[in-house]
Structures are given as C-alpha cells and as structure tokens.
Design a protein around this motif. Structure first.
Motif, PDB file in Angstrom:
ATOM      1  N   GLU A 277      38.210  23.849  52.898  1.00  0.00           N
ATOM      2  CA  GLU A 277      39.699  23.793  52.322  1.00  0.00           C
ATOM      3  C   GLU A 277      39.856  23.752  50.954  1.00  0.00           C
ATOM      4  OE1 GLU A 277      40.293  20.148  54.338  1.00  0.00           O
ATOM      5  OE2 GLU A 277      41.229  20.957  56.061  1.00  0.00           O
ATOM      6  N   ARG A 278      38.883  23.091  50.320  1.00  0.00           N
ATOM      7  CA  ARG A 278      38.646  22.860  48.826  1.00  0.00           C
ATOM      8  C   ARG A 278      38.510  24.230  48.259  1.00  0.00           C
ATOM      9  NH1 ARG A 278      34.845  18.515  49.830  1.00  0.00           N
ATOM     10  NH2 ARG A 278      36.118  16.369  49.807  1.00  0.00           N
ATOM     11  N   VAL A 279      37.759  24.926  48.891  1.00  0.00           N
ATOM     12  CA  VAL A 279      37.357  26.425  48.250  1.00  0.00           C
ATOM     13  C   VAL A 279      38.608  27.467  48.497  1.00  0.00           C
ATOM     14  CG1 VAL A 279      35.929  28.517  48.424  1.00  0.00           C
ATOM     15  CG2 VAL A 279      34.824  26.409  48.744  1.00  0.00           C
ATOM     16  N   THR A 280      39.490  27.278  49.652  1.00  0.00           N
ATOM     17  CA  THR A 280      40.580  28.068  49.686  1.00  0.00           C
ATOM     18  C   THR A 280      41.719  27.442  48.612  1.00  0.00           C
ATOM     19  OG1 THR A 280      40.068  28.006  52.112  1.00  0.00           O
ATOM     20  CG2 THR A 280      42.495  28.401  51.420  1.00  0.00           C
ATOM     21  N   ALA A 281      41.741  26.292  48.368  1.00  0.00           N
ATOM     22  CA  ALA A 281      42.804  25.820  47.418  1.00  0.00           C
ATOM     23  C   ALA A 281      42.586  26.276  46.098  1.00  0.00           C
ATOM     24  CB  ALA A 281      42.943  24.269  47.518  1.00  0.00           C
TER      25      ALA A 281
ATOM     26  N   VAL B 124      44.597  28.811  43.449  1.00  0.00           N
ATOM     27  CA  VAL B 124      44.857  28.437  42.335  1.00  0.00           C
ATOM     28  C   VAL B 124      44.538  29.567  41.299  1.00  0.00           C
ATOM     29  CG1 VAL B 124      44.506  26.759  40.174  1.00  0.00           C
ATOM     30  CG2 VAL B 124      44.949  26.195  42.467  1.00  0.00           C
ATOM     31  N   LEU B 125      43.277  30.088  41.405  1.00  0.00           N
ATOM     32  CA  LEU B 125      42.766  31.137  40.403  1.00  0.00           C
ATOM     33  C   LEU B 125      43.335  32.389  40.583  1.00  0.00           C
ATOM     34  CD1 LEU B 125      38.762  30.700  40.889  1.00  0.00           C
ATOM     35  CD2 LEU B 125      40.192  29.768  39.027  1.00  0.00           C
TER      36      LEU B 125
ATOM     37  N   VAL C  54      46.672  32.834  41.264  1.00  0.00           N
ATOM     38  CA  VAL C  54      47.852  32.668  40.781  1.00  0.00           C
ATOM     39  C   VAL C  54      47.653  32.551  39.400  1.00  0.00           C
ATOM     40  CG1 VAL C  54      49.827  30.872  40.547  1.00  0.00           C
ATOM     41  CG2 VAL C  54      48.988  31.355  42.817  1.00  0.00           C
ATOM     42  N   LEU C  55      46.742  31.826  38.907  1.00  0.00           N
ATOM     43  CA  LEU C  55      46.797  31.972  37.233  1.00  0.00           C
ATOM     44  C   LEU C  55      46.311  32.991  36.759  1.00  0.00           C
ATOM     45  CD1 LEU C  55      44.958  28.299  36.738  1.00  0.00           C
ATOM     46  CD2 LEU C  55      47.184  28.950  36.449  1.00  0.00           C
ATOM     47  N   GLY C  56      45.407  33.922  37.490  1.00  0.00           N
ATOM     48  CA  GLY C  56      44.923  35.107  36.986  1.00  0.00           C
ATOM     49  C   GLY C  56      45.992  36.234  36.864  1.00  0.00           C
ATOM     50  N   LEU C  57      46.814  36.209  38.225  1.00  0.00           N
ATOM     51  CA  LEU C  57      47.915  37.279  38.311  1.00  0.00           C
ATOM     52  C   LEU C  57      49.290  37.014  37.693  1.00  0.00           C
ATOM     53  CD1 LEU C  57      47.007  38.025  41.989  1.00  0.00           C
ATOM     54  CD2 LEU C  57      46.201  39.496  39.971  1.00  0.00           C
ATOM     55  N   LEU C  58      49.556  35.671  37.423  1.00  0.00           N
ATOM     56  CA  LEU C  58      50.698  35.432  36.772  1.00  0.00           C
ATOM     57  C   LEU C  58      50.936  36.281  35.492  1.00  0.00           C
ATOM     58  CD1 LEU C  58      52.893  33.187  37.133  1.00  0.00           C
ATOM     59  CD2 LEU C  58      51.909  31.802  35.618  1.00  0.00           C
ATOM     60  N   PRO C  59      50.213  36.732  34.440  1.00  0.00           N
ATOM     61  CA  PRO C  59      50.479  37.252  33.418  1.00  0.00           C
ATOM     62  C   PRO C  59      50.840  38.814  33.599  1.00  0.00           C
ATOM     63  CG  PRO C  59      48.498  36.136  33.016  1.00  0.00           C
ATOM     64  CD  PRO C  59      48.581  36.128  34.577  1.00  0.00           C
ATOM     65  N   VAL C  60      50.256  39.369  34.807  1.00  0.00           N
ATOM     66  CA  VAL C  60      50.333  40.576  34.977  1.00  0.00           C
ATOM     67  C   VAL C  60      51.340  41.291  36.180  1.00  0.00           C
ATOM     68  CG1 VAL C  60      47.816  41.164  34.072  1.00  0.00           C
ATOM     69  CG2 VAL C  60      48.526  40.732  36.531  1.00  0.00           C
ATOM     70  N   LEU C  61      51.841  40.235  36.971  1.00  0.00           N
ATOM     71  CA  LEU C  61      52.583  40.528  38.285  1.00  0.00           C
ATOM     72  C   LEU C  61      54.093  40.079  37.961  1.00  0.00           C
ATOM     73  CD1 LEU C  61      50.363  40.194  41.392  1.00  0.00           C
ATOM     74  CD2 LEU C  61      50.984  42.251  40.269  1.00  0.00           C
TER      75      LEU C  61
ATOM     76  N   VAL D 124      55.475  37.074  42.987  1.00  0.00           N
ATOM     77  CA  VAL D 124      54.424  37.902  43.554  1.00  0.00           C
ATOM     78  C   VAL D 124      53.120  37.237  43.476  1.00  0.00           C
ATOM     79  CG1 VAL D 124      53.243  40.004  43.683  1.00  0.00           C
ATOM     80  CG2 VAL D 124      55.699  40.172  42.922  1.00  0.00           C
ATOM     81  N   PRO D 125      52.751  36.596  42.422  1.00  0.00           N
ATOM     82  CA  PRO D 125      51.511  35.912  42.692  1.00  0.00           C
ATOM     83  C   PRO D 125      51.159  34.931  43.697  1.00  0.00           C
ATOM     84  CG  PRO D 125      52.007  36.147  40.278  1.00  0.00           C
ATOM     85  CD  PRO D 125      53.161  36.330  41.075  1.00  0.00           C
ATOM     86  N   VAL D 126      52.563  34.223  43.867  1.00  0.00           N
ATOM     87  CA  VAL D 126      52.462  32.999  44.893  1.00  0.00           C
ATOM     88  C   VAL D 126      52.159  33.870  46.381  1.00  0.00           C
ATOM     89  CG1 VAL D 126      53.744  31.456  46.127  1.00  0.00           C
ATOM     90  CG2 VAL D 126      53.920  31.705  43.612  1.00  0.00           C
ATOM     91  N   LEU D 127      52.607  34.989  46.598  1.00  0.00           N
ATOM     92  CA  LEU D 127      52.413  35.685  47.810  1.00  0.00           C
ATOM     93  C   LEU D 127      51.088  36.224  47.766  1.00  0.00           C
ATOM     94  CD1 LEU D 127      55.672  38.081  47.763  1.00  0.00           C
ATOM     95  CD2 LEU D 127      55.442  35.932  48.956  1.00  0.00           C
ATOM     96  N   VAL D 128      50.515  36.562  46.644  1.00  0.00           N
ATOM     97  CA  VAL D 128      49.044  37.169  46.834  1.00  0.00           C
ATOM     98  C   VAL D 128      48.191  35.843  46.862  1.00  0.00           C
ATOM     99  CG1 VAL D 128      47.277  38.241  45.622  1.00  0.00           C
ATOM    100  CG2 VAL D 128      49.624  39.188  45.132  1.00  0.00           C
ATOM    101  N   ALA D 129      48.404  34.835  46.713  1.00  0.00           N
ATOM    102  CA  ALA D 129      47.514  33.620  46.734  1.00  0.00           C
ATOM    103  C   ALA D 129      47.453  33.380  48.345  1.00  0.00           C
ATOM    104  CB  ALA D 129      48.025  32.348  45.946  1.00  0.00           C
TER     105      ALA D 129
END
Length: 257
Positions: free
Chosen positions: A196-200, A204-205, A207-214, A218-223
């Motif tokens: 559960e911790r690894v999934t969460a 998070v990673l 969302v933070l990584g894709l937020l500037p480029v998507l 959309v980042p929420v969907l990819v997460a």
C-alpha cells in the motif's frame, strides 16, 4: 447472571461487547466537522475558477466527493479541457464504488434507503465505518459522519462561494490544498502494508513528474496505473520467491502418503 447483565449497563458498553455509542458519535463528529469545514475552501476555489454560485453549490450537493470536486475545478482553472477535467474527476470518484461494495455488506442498509446511503459513501464515512467492531456501531458511525459532513460541506461551500470575491486572488491563499491535506491525513494511517505504501508513493511520483508535461487532469488518471504496476511486480516477486518453497510444501505431504 444478574451480575453479567448489570455490568454493561454500569460501564456504558453495549450488550454485544462493541464500542460504546457515545464514543462512535464522538469520533464521527470529529471527522465530520473537521472535513466539513474545508468545504469553504472548495467554495472559494470554485468561485475563483469562474464557476457560478449555482454551479458551485450544485457540485457539492450532487457530487459530494471533495477530491473529485477539487480536481474538476482545478483542471478548469488551469485551462484544461472540460472533458479531460470531467474524466479526472470521474475516475477519482470511481473509488467510492469499491467502498460501496464493502460497506453494503457491513451496513446491510434496507433497499429503500440504499440510494440515499450511496450518496454518502466517500473517503471519510468509509474511514470511520470500517474499523467499527459491530454493525450497530458501523451504522452509527456512517450515519453521523455522513450527515454532519454533508450538512457542513454544503453550508461552507455556499459561504466560501459568497465570500470568494472579498478574499481576492484565491491562488495566494492555497485553499485548494485544504481538502486534499485532510484526505491524506485520513488515508495515511490506513497504509499499513508495504504494498500500500509503495503504491501510494508511486502514484505521488507519477503525478508530480507528469504535472508539468501533461494537460491538467491527465496526471491524476495516469497515477491510477500505480496500483496494477505494483500488484504485477509483487505477483512476479512472489512467484519467483516461492517457486522452490512450493515444491517443498507439496512434496512433503506426498511422501507422507
């Protein structure tokens, strides 16, 4: 026998050995009030994003799931496509359907009340209901949390939307982070296993990584892909690690025969 029947009455504990009703109500009110007040942040954020008072209040009345509401207005405020914003909000809300599968068995709500109860199946009511030891305490926790949160959330949404103009630029206040922060505070103690911790953390990673480029939303969907990825890797690890052990456990009984 008289001593056994008198003991629960004197201590305030229910006859079935469950949690006292007063304690359940206290916990439910604490969550309902704390989270319900953050509806003010949504009202301000929604009005600041360009939604009308009617649209803002309708979202809280009819949608009533804070994360999805913030995701929708946040994506719209960032200039995202309305369909993408709606899709992100929808997929965030899908988790409530999985909550409902578990709560329906636990609460056993009468059929006529199920549509009303389903509207209150959200993160907070689930977090309060699931740990309860008995059906009675689960029903009390669900009802008190849902009623308190629904009333306060909608009231503070209205107040926030009306007061948004007086606050000026809502981005400088950071109010859109209030509800997600409360949600994370409720969610964190429930992440007990490593999976559960690894999934969460992976979500998070992503969302933070894709937020500037998507595009916004959309980042929420990819997460959401974090869950199947972690489960797949875990399954492969278990199959590799238990392959030889499985042979040992299956051969011993055969030798015994």
């Amino acid at each position: 026998m008289p001593e056994k029947t008198a003991s629960p009455q004197n201590t305030g504990a229910p006859p079935d050995g469950g949690k006292p009703d007063a304690a359940v109500v206290r916990d439910a009110l604490g969550v309902g009030v704390a989270v319900g007040l953050s509806g003010f942040a949504f009202g301000v954020t929604s009005a600041g994003s360009g939604l009308t008072l009617l649209q803002t209040c309708a979202l809280s009345l009819l949608v009533f799931t804070g994360a999805s509401q913030f995701a929708l207005v946040g994506a719209l405020a960032a200039g995202g496509n309305p369909y993408t914003a709606a899709a992100g909000a929808f997929f965030l809300g899908v988790r409530n359907a999985f909550y409902g599968l578990r709560l329906s068995q636990l609460l056993a709500v009468p059929r006529v009340l199920r549509p009303l109860a389903a509207h209150w199946v959200i993160d907070e009511t689930t977090a309060v209901t699931l740990p309860q030891p008995t059906r009675r305490s689960a029903r009390i926790g669900f009802t008190v949390t849902g009623l308190t949160l629904y009333a306060l959330w909608n009231l503070t949404t209205l107040v926030g939307a009306l007061g948004a103009e007086a606050l000026g630029d809502t981005d400088t206040w950071g109010l859109d982070a209030a509800s997600p922060a409360v949600f994370l505070a409720l969610l964190a103690p429930m992440l007990k296993s490593t999976t559960e911790r690894v999934t969460a953390g992976l979500a998070v990673l992503l969302v933070l990584g894709l937020l500037p480029v998507l595009p916004a939303g959309v980042p929420v969907l990819v997460a959401a892909l974090a869950a199947p990825v972690v489960l797949f890797l875990r399954g492969r690890g278990e199959s590799d690690g238990t392959g030889t052990a499985g042979k040992v456990t299956t051969t011993k009984p055969r030798e015994g025969r």
